[in-house]
Design an enzyme around this catalytic site. Structure first.
Site, PDB file in Angstrom:
ATOM      1  N   GLU A 252       0.802  -1.239   0.000  1.00  0.00           N
ATOM      2  CA  GLU A 252       0.000   0.000   0.000  1.00  0.00           C
ATOM      3  C   GLU A 252       0.830   1.283   0.000  1.00  0.00           C
ATOM      4  O   GLU A 252       0.628   2.164   0.840  1.00  0.00           O
ATOM      5  CB  GLU A 252      -0.976  -0.007   1.191  1.00  0.00           C
ATOM      6  N   GLU A 358      -6.418 -10.658  -1.047  1.00  0.00           N
ATOM      7  CA  GLU A 358      -7.203 -10.416   0.185  1.00  0.00           C
ATOM      8  C   GLU A 358      -8.689 -10.352  -0.137  1.00  0.00           C
ATOM      9  O   GLU A 358      -9.390  -9.404   0.223  1.00  0.00           O
ATOM     10  CB  GLU A 358      -6.749  -9.099   0.854  1.00  0.00           C
TER      11      GLU A 358
HETATM   12  O1  9MR Z   1      -7.223  -8.164   8.710  1.00  0.00           O
HETATM   13  C1  9MR Z   1      -6.089  -7.567   9.307  1.00  0.00           C
HETATM   14  C2  9MR Z   1      -6.420  -7.144  10.728  1.00  0.00           C
HETATM   15  O2  9MR Z   1      -6.764  -8.262  11.512  1.00  0.00           O
HETATM   16  C3  9MR Z   1      -5.241  -6.419  11.333  1.00  0.00           C
HETATM   17  O3  9MR Z   1      -5.593  -5.901  12.604  1.00  0.00           O
HETATM   18  C4  9MR Z   1      -4.767  -5.280  10.439  1.00  0.00           C
HETATM   19  C5  9MR Z   1      -3.498  -4.654  10.973  1.00  0.00           C
HETATM   20  O4  9MR Z   1      -2.448  -5.566  10.999  1.00  0.00           O
HETATM   21  O5  9MR Z   1      -4.524  -5.758   9.116  1.00  0.00           O
HETATM   22  C6  9MR Z   1      -5.635  -6.360   8.513  1.00  0.00           C
HETATM   23  O6  9MR Z   1      -5.299  -6.792   7.221  1.00  0.00           O
HETATM   24  C7  9MR Z   1      -4.992  -5.784   6.266  1.00  0.00           C
HETATM   25  C8  9MR Z   1      -3.897  -6.309   5.372  1.00  0.00           C
HETATM   26  O7  9MR Z   1      -2.791  -6.689   6.141  1.00  0.00           O
HETATM   27  C9  9MR Z   1      -3.498  -5.274   4.340  1.00  0.00           C
HETATM   28  N1  9MR Z   1      -4.641  -4.827   3.573  1.00  0.00           N
HETATM   29  C10 9MR Z   1      -5.779  -4.381   4.344  1.00  0.00           C
HETATM   30  C11 9MR Z   1      -6.182  -5.439   5.371  1.00  0.00           C
HETATM   31  C12 9MR Z   1      -7.379  -4.942   6.171  1.00  0.00           C
HETATM   32  O8  9MR Z   1      -7.030  -3.837   6.911  1.00  0.00           O
END
Ligand code: 9MR
Length: 445
Positions: A252, A358
């Site tokens: 990102e 994702e």
């Molecule tokens: O689903 C993930 C959540 O449980 C975590 O708290 C968060 C922070 O680490 O990250 C979420 O996953 C993200 C992913 O790593 C990157 N793209 C967006 C996802 C949703 O926020």
């Protein structure tokens, strides 16, 4: 004489006026009704409904199991209806039906409306054919180190052959304080993957949203910052060399709106080429590891898509990237298939691996439902099917994996992120498969 003349002009005008009025009416009744999506789907029927046609006396409704209406359901061959809706019942669960409508006024009959497909709900649980047994590509699921047992693990091992850590392979978890790493959770996930012969995708080395405080508030010089990041990437990638087969190195990096590079702490301290440096360090640590760049809104935003491809092109010049991750946090109604296809086309034309990394599909993006309705479950299922179909059609050499971001609906990050109910995944909370799961299977056909 004058009065008679005036009267006859008046009569002629009235006659002409009345003729032109009825001409108008004829044109209007020839107007075609538009059929709406089937409402109130149950396991033996649905409600057909359509727009009103001005001056129509009634409507004729056809229902068929054939999209070309070569046969009709008994009683539904030009069924005459005066309302704008009719309940169709006595149908068979699991079968698709089609309906269309015409408007009638007197002897005039309009052309046919658009054709609507109504899929009658199947009774009983959805089939649980294992996705990985049917797919010709790696099917992925996220994991948490504390949930690698019980029914969750049973489903992971039955359905999936690729796993990604949901949050434990991020800098804030692996590198909580300067000079001190914490690999307990990662080691557990790596062991689980190795023991069960699952491919393990590493996610994500550098992400502005999972950067520990001591890094965002780094007190040393820029040169010291860069040495620290190099040390971190080298340590992590080396530790899991050969076990973690791919990494999202930077996640990102594109700013929303401007589509320029996000001004993260990494960019501030290391300059615009921080991305290139990070990929180089990862490449040096494990040359066989596949390096990915991962981002969201890759399909829905053409400007962002171009910015992501530019990052990939710049890295590719130096052979520092192997694939692109399109996150695919989407909804049942968008983005369009053509936008998803544009992501695939740009990735394949660059000869990069494609990871739909994702996937989750919001069923309630407008927050207007308190339970997942059968109609919406079907719309969501159709979107799962569409996404899988697009991924399935990617040339083999470019398919990396299609990873779903969560197992059961209530475990989705989306619930707390948006703060309202949603059901974005393929499993219910009791571990039964949803229609979305059937959609995934149908997308593989
Ligand atoms: O689903 C993930 C959540 O449980 C975590 O708290 C968060 C922070 O680490 O990250 C979420 O996953 C993200 C992913 O790593 C990157 N793209 C967006 C996802 C949703 O926020």
């Amino acid at each position: 004489m004058k009065i008679r003349q005036a009267l006859s002009i008046l009569f002629i005008s009235l006659f002409v006026l009345s003729c032109s009025k009825s001409d108008e009416a004829e044109e209007v009744v020839a107007g075609v009704p538009s059929a709406y999506a089937a409402a109130k789907l149950t396991n033996d029927g649905f409600t057909a409904n359509w727009t009103r046609v001005y001056h129509a006396d009634k409507y004729l409704v056809d229902v068929s199991t054939k999209a070309d209406f070569s046969t009709f359901l008994p009683n539904y061959n030009a069924l005459s209806v005066t309302a704008l809706t009719v309940d169709i019942s006595g149908l068979t669960a699991g079968v698709s039906y089609y309906y269309r409508v015409r408007a009638v006024r007197g002897a005039l009959i309009s052309a046919f409306s658009n054709v609507i497909t109504a899929e009658i709900l199947s009774t009983g649980p959805e089939p649980t054919t294992a996705l990985k047994d049917v797919a010709n590509f790696n099917v992925g699921m996220i994991v948490r180190s504390s949930k690698l047992t019980g029914q969750t693990s049973d489903i992971i091992l039955r359905e999936f052959d690729n796993i990604t850590s949901e949050y434990e392979m991020k800098m804030d978890k692996m590198y909580p304080s300067n000079g001190t790493y914490d690999f307990v959770a990662v080691d557990k996930i790596v062991k689980y993957a190795t023991d069960n012969n699952l491919n393990l995708h590493g996610h994500a080395l550098i992400w502005h949203n999972a950067t520990p405080d001591w890094v965002t508030k780094f007190s040393g010089t820029n040169a010291e910052f860069e040495t620290m990041v190099k040390g971190y990437i080298t340590t992590v990638v080396t530790r899991y060399k050969g076990k973690i087969k791919s990494w999202d190195v930077v996640n990102e990096a594109v700013e929303d709106g401007s589509n320029t590079l996000r001004n993260s702490i990494f960019r501030q301290k290391m300059g615009d080429d921080y991305i290139k440096k990070c990929y180089q360090w990862a490449r040096d640590a494990d040359p066989a590891c596949k390096l990915f760049y991962n981002d969201y809104n890759f399909a829905s935003n053409a400007g962002k898509r171009a910015a992501i491809f530019k990052i990939a092109d710049d890295l590719k010049v130096n052979n520092l990237i192997d694939g692109l991750g399109a996150q695919m946090h989407i909804s049942y109604k968008s983005p369009a298939a053509s936008d998803i296809q544009a992501v695939v086309n740009g990735t394949v034309s660059r000869n990069l691996l494609m990871h739909f990394s994702e996937l989750d599909i919001q069923a309630n993006p407008d927050n207007n439902m308190t339970t997942l309705t059968p109609e919406r479950a079907i719309e969501q299922k159709n979107k799962y099917k569409e996404v899988v179909k697009i991924f399935n059609a990617i040339p083999k050499a470019n398919q990396y994996a299609l990873t779903v971001w969560g197992l059961r609906d209530s475990e989705s990050w989306l619930i707390s992120f948006w703060g309202h109910a949603d059901w974005p995944l393929m499993y219910n909370d009791d571990y039964s498969a949803k229609k979305a799961h059937t959609g995934f299977l149908e997308g593989l056909k």
